[in-house]
Design an enzyme around this catalytic site. Sequence first.
Site, PDB file in Angstrom:
ATOM      1  N   ASP A  58       0.840  -1.207   0.000  1.00 47.99           N
ATOM      2  CA  ASP A  58       0.000   0.000   0.000  1.00 47.99           C
ATOM      3  C   ASP A  58       0.874   1.255   0.000  1.00 47.99           C
ATOM      4  O   ASP A  58       0.534   2.258  -0.636  1.00 47.99           O
ATOM      5  CB  ASP A  58      -0.903  -0.036   1.233  1.00 47.99           C
ATOM      6  CG  ASP A  58      -1.913   1.089   1.286  1.00 47.99           C
ATOM      7  OD1 ASP A  58      -2.082   1.804   0.289  1.00 47.99           O
ATOM      8  OD2 ASP A  58      -2.522   1.268   2.350  1.00 47.99           O
TER       9      ASP A  58
ATOM     10  N   HIS B 163      -7.659  -0.106   9.329  1.00 50.04           N
ATOM     11  CA  HIS B 163      -6.693   0.491   8.398  1.00 50.04           C
ATOM     12  C   HIS B 163      -7.003   1.988   8.316  1.00 50.04           C
ATOM     13  O   HIS B 163      -7.880   2.412   7.571  1.00 50.04           O
ATOM     14  CB  HIS B 163      -6.854  -0.193   7.034  1.00 50.04           C
ATOM     15  CG  HIS B 163      -5.862   0.228   6.000  1.00 50.04           C
ATOM     16  ND1 HIS B 163      -4.935  -0.636   5.474  1.00 50.04           N
ATOM     17  CD2 HIS B 163      -5.652   1.413   5.372  1.00 50.04           C
ATOM     18  CE1 HIS B 163      -4.191  -0.015   4.579  1.00 50.04           C
ATOM     19  NE2 HIS B 163      -4.617   1.235   4.498  1.00 50.04           N
TER      20      HIS B 163
ATOM     21  N   HIS C 257      -6.068   6.120   7.938  1.00 47.04           N
ATOM     22  CA  HIS C 257      -5.209   7.113   7.303  1.00 47.04           C
ATOM     23  C   HIS C 257      -5.204   8.372   8.160  1.00 47.04           C
ATOM     24  O   HIS C 257      -6.205   8.700   8.798  1.00 47.04           O
ATOM     25  CB  HIS C 257      -5.707   7.426   5.889  1.00 47.04           C
ATOM     26  CG  HIS C 257      -5.361   6.356   4.895  1.00 47.04           C
ATOM     27  ND1 HIS C 257      -5.508   6.523   3.541  1.00 47.04           N
ATOM     28  CD2 HIS C 257      -4.877   5.106   5.053  1.00 47.04           C
ATOM     29  CE1 HIS C 257      -5.117   5.424   2.904  1.00 47.04           C
ATOM     30  NE2 HIS C 257      -4.747   4.538   3.804  1.00 47.04           N
TER      31      HIS C 257
ATOM     32  N   CYS D 282      -3.413   7.238  -1.220  1.00 43.64           N
ATOM     33  CA  CYS D 282      -4.210   6.554  -2.233  1.00 43.64           C
ATOM     34  C   CYS D 282      -4.393   7.492  -3.417  1.00 43.64           C
ATOM     35  O   CYS D 282      -5.044   8.522  -3.280  1.00 43.64           O
ATOM     36  CB  CYS D 282      -5.569   6.130  -1.706  1.00 43.64           C
ATOM     37  SG  CYS D 282      -6.574   5.352  -2.977  1.00 43.64           S
TER      38      CYS D 282
ATOM     39  N   ASN E 273      -0.916   6.686   4.993  1.00 40.70           N
ATOM     40  CA  ASN E 273      -1.271   5.659   5.955  1.00 40.70           C
ATOM     41  C   ASN E 273      -0.740   6.033   7.332  1.00 40.70           C
ATOM     42  O   ASN E 273       0.259   6.737   7.461  1.00 40.70           O
ATOM     43  CB  ASN E 273      -0.596   4.349   5.540  1.00 40.70           C
ATOM     44  CG  ASN E 273      -1.177   3.769   4.278  1.00 40.70           C
ATOM     45  OD1 ASN E 273      -2.362   3.489   4.213  1.00 40.70           O
ATOM     46  ND2 ASN E 273      -0.344   3.581   3.267  1.00 40.70           N
TER      47      ASN E 273
END
Length: 314
Positions: A28, A222, A224, A255, A264
């Site tokens: 990622d 998950h 951010h 992203c 992240n």
Amino acid sequence: MSGSALPMTVPAAGLPARVRVHEVGARDGLQNEGTTVPTAVKAEFAHRLAAAGLDTVEATSFVRPEWVPQLADAEELYPLLADLARAGVRLPVLVPNARGLERALALGADRVAVFASATESFAKANLNRTVDESLAVFAPVVERAKEAGCHVRGYLSMCFGDPWEGAVPVERVVRVARALLGMGCDELSLGDTIGVATPGHVTELLSALNTAGVRTDRIGVHFHDTYGQALSNTLAALQHGVTTVDASAGGLGGCPFAKSATGNLATEDLVWMLRGLGIETGVDLDALVTTSRWMAGHLGRPSPSRTVRALGPA
Ligand code: MG
């Protein structure tokens, strides 16, 4: 502050004794960096992350190379990690479809992840399908992966907000989450893709999932850090009993398909908090910081991680 500073350990009530950090920096993180890193550097990165104590290092993605040129070398990279797999390091890989799964299985991958969206807009933008169409694509992929003996993770993006649709009702997230588990996913990763979650929202979604029959031990989070909420949200998830937290070494990646997304949650920032709470992770913070500085050198820019910056000269 510099060198090997660590926070004082002061446990808090109602938190797990141990958290599994699902390290996503190599996948990622790097897929969302402007600089493409050579395969040998990626292999060294994965080895350094494992040596720092991370037992789950998401390795790469078997998407079509033209979609994510940063990870176009999955076939070359994965075999370079065979020693880590033999040593028991978990090396999940992202598989977007049946073809990606077959490529991963051919290399011996035993942990795969599929990537679904809670919202129609992101499903359309990222997958070019409706939510239900994308689930219909994943169902046989998950079935085949399970038949092949793989552990399957289901990423669920836009769980808290969507740049086109705004707020995302928890019922919609619950529906897609149940669909992913129903088709055989072993674990979910609830993604706050644009970083808009706040702690009460996290608790509300986790409670709604529990009410719908989804056990907390099937759920990872998950977050951010777009609005500075990633650690607050993590703490809310831990208080709810979540023990799997995604993070990206050095805060790599964001992203590219999501407007205003920034990075992240940095693994170092997470480990600093968990260490202070006395929660075991098995991660050597100094080794991890050194690794993120080394990778920042390859990317030509400093790490955005607060902890990496606080622990000394870049
Ligand atoms: Mg992410």
